[in-house]
Design an enzyme around this catalytic site. Structure first.
Site, PDB file in Angstrom:
ATOM      1  N   ASP A  53     102.407  12.105  18.867  1.00  0.00           N
ATOM      2  CA  ASP A  53     102.877  13.302  19.564  1.00  0.00           C
ATOM      3  C   ASP A  53     101.775  13.734  20.520  1.00  0.00           C
ATOM      4  OD1 ASP A  53     103.755  15.751  20.461  1.00  0.00           O
ATOM      5  OD2 ASP A  53     104.042  16.640  18.486  1.00  0.00           O
ATOM      6  N   TYR A 146     108.152  21.722  36.834  1.00  0.00           N
ATOM      7  CA  TYR A 146     107.995  20.273  36.714  1.00  0.00           C
ATOM      8  C   TYR A 146     107.151  19.745  37.873  1.00  0.00           C
ATOM      9  CZ  TYR A 146     109.116  15.322  36.281  1.00  0.00           C
ATOM     10  OH  TYR A 146     109.021  13.959  36.162  1.00  0.00           O
TER      11      TYR A 146
END
Length: 275
Positions: A53, A146
């Protein structure tokens, strides 16, 4: 310890660009470890999977340590893991959501880089390839957060490359345009939607859906990764695909007002409102 094949580590390899890149690297002779946040039953036979992760220091450090324990080295890191927010106004995301996208798309990349750099410096060889975007050099209305993460990736990568070059390590950014993956299907909605943006959100969703019909396949990005990995004197940036290359040229040579109008026209925004 495997000394026959160069060792590659690819984040976000459970699907899309990451998976195709891992498969193509394996075909090119790398021994590849792809990462996924969870164990998947559909892991391909061409590369091994590590649970990792990128949002967790402990998870990143444990996975990298395990890879080095098995192989003794890391020759290539491809930072691909990331996610997007569905088309929305920038103010429709809370600060928590803004931090979340930066934590994965940018800080996750830094975590991975800091975990592998000591080994690469020690062996005085290594290459770090970061999957950026044309949104690292262009604006994207209604995808401001983004785009901001990809601008950050580009700036970090170019700066870091100058720092580590004398240690035998190079850092490269791959800049694709629209790519056919599950990325868009997995985008999360803004967490505090505002009525003033509802119509444009719906309109942009349809526009992007139409654009994606002619989007590049993920192997276009994988080929750019392989090219940059093999280059003896790599460039700092590689565009992936015809559209990305065209946009890079437009950004470099087109007058700002023409580029501004083109962006608004392509997205169906009011072209009468310009800078």
């Amino acid at each position: 310890m495997n000394n026959t094949h160069p060792i590659a580590l690819v984040t976000g390899a459970s699907s899309g660009i990451g998976r195709v890149t891992a498969e193509q690297l394996a075909l090119a002779g790398y021994k590849v470890y792809g990462t996924s946040r969870t164990r998947t039953a559909t892991a391909p036979p061409s590369f091994e999977t590590l649970i990792l992760d990128v949002n967790s220091d402990d998870s990143v450090n444990a996975a990298v340590a395990e890879l080095i324990r098995r192989e003794g080295r890391i020759d290539l890191l491809v930072n691909n893991a990331g996610f997007g927010i569905a088309p929305a106004g920038a103010e429709e995301s809370s600060m928590a959501q803004a931090r979340a996208i930066f934590d994965t798309n940018f800080f996750g990349l830094i975590r991975m880089t800091q975990a592998v750099l000591p080994q690469m410096r020690q062996q005085r060889a290594g290459r770090i390839i970061n999957i950026g975007s044309v949104l690292g050099f262009l604006p994207m209305p209604y995808a401001a957060l983004y785009a901001a993460t990809k601008h950050a990736v580009a700036g970090y990568s170019e700066s870091l490359d100058h720092e580590v070059r004398s240690h035998g390590v190079r850092v490269i950014v791959i800049e694709p345009a629209y790519t056919k993956t599950q990325f868009d299907a997995n985008m999360i909605p803004p967490d505090r939607p505002i009525g003033a943006y509802a119509d444009i959100r719906a309109s942009l969703a349809k526009t992007i859906q139409q654009i994606m019909v002619n989007a590049d396949a993920p192997d276009v990005v994988a080929k750019a990764v392989l090219k940059s990995a093999a280059a003896k004197q790599p460039d700092l940036r590689y565009t992936a695909g015809t559209l990305a290359g065209r946009l890079r040229l437009l950004r470099r040579f087109a007058p700002a007002k023409i580029l501004d109008r083109g962006i608004r026209k392509d997205l169906g925004l009011d072209v009468g409102v310009s800078s």
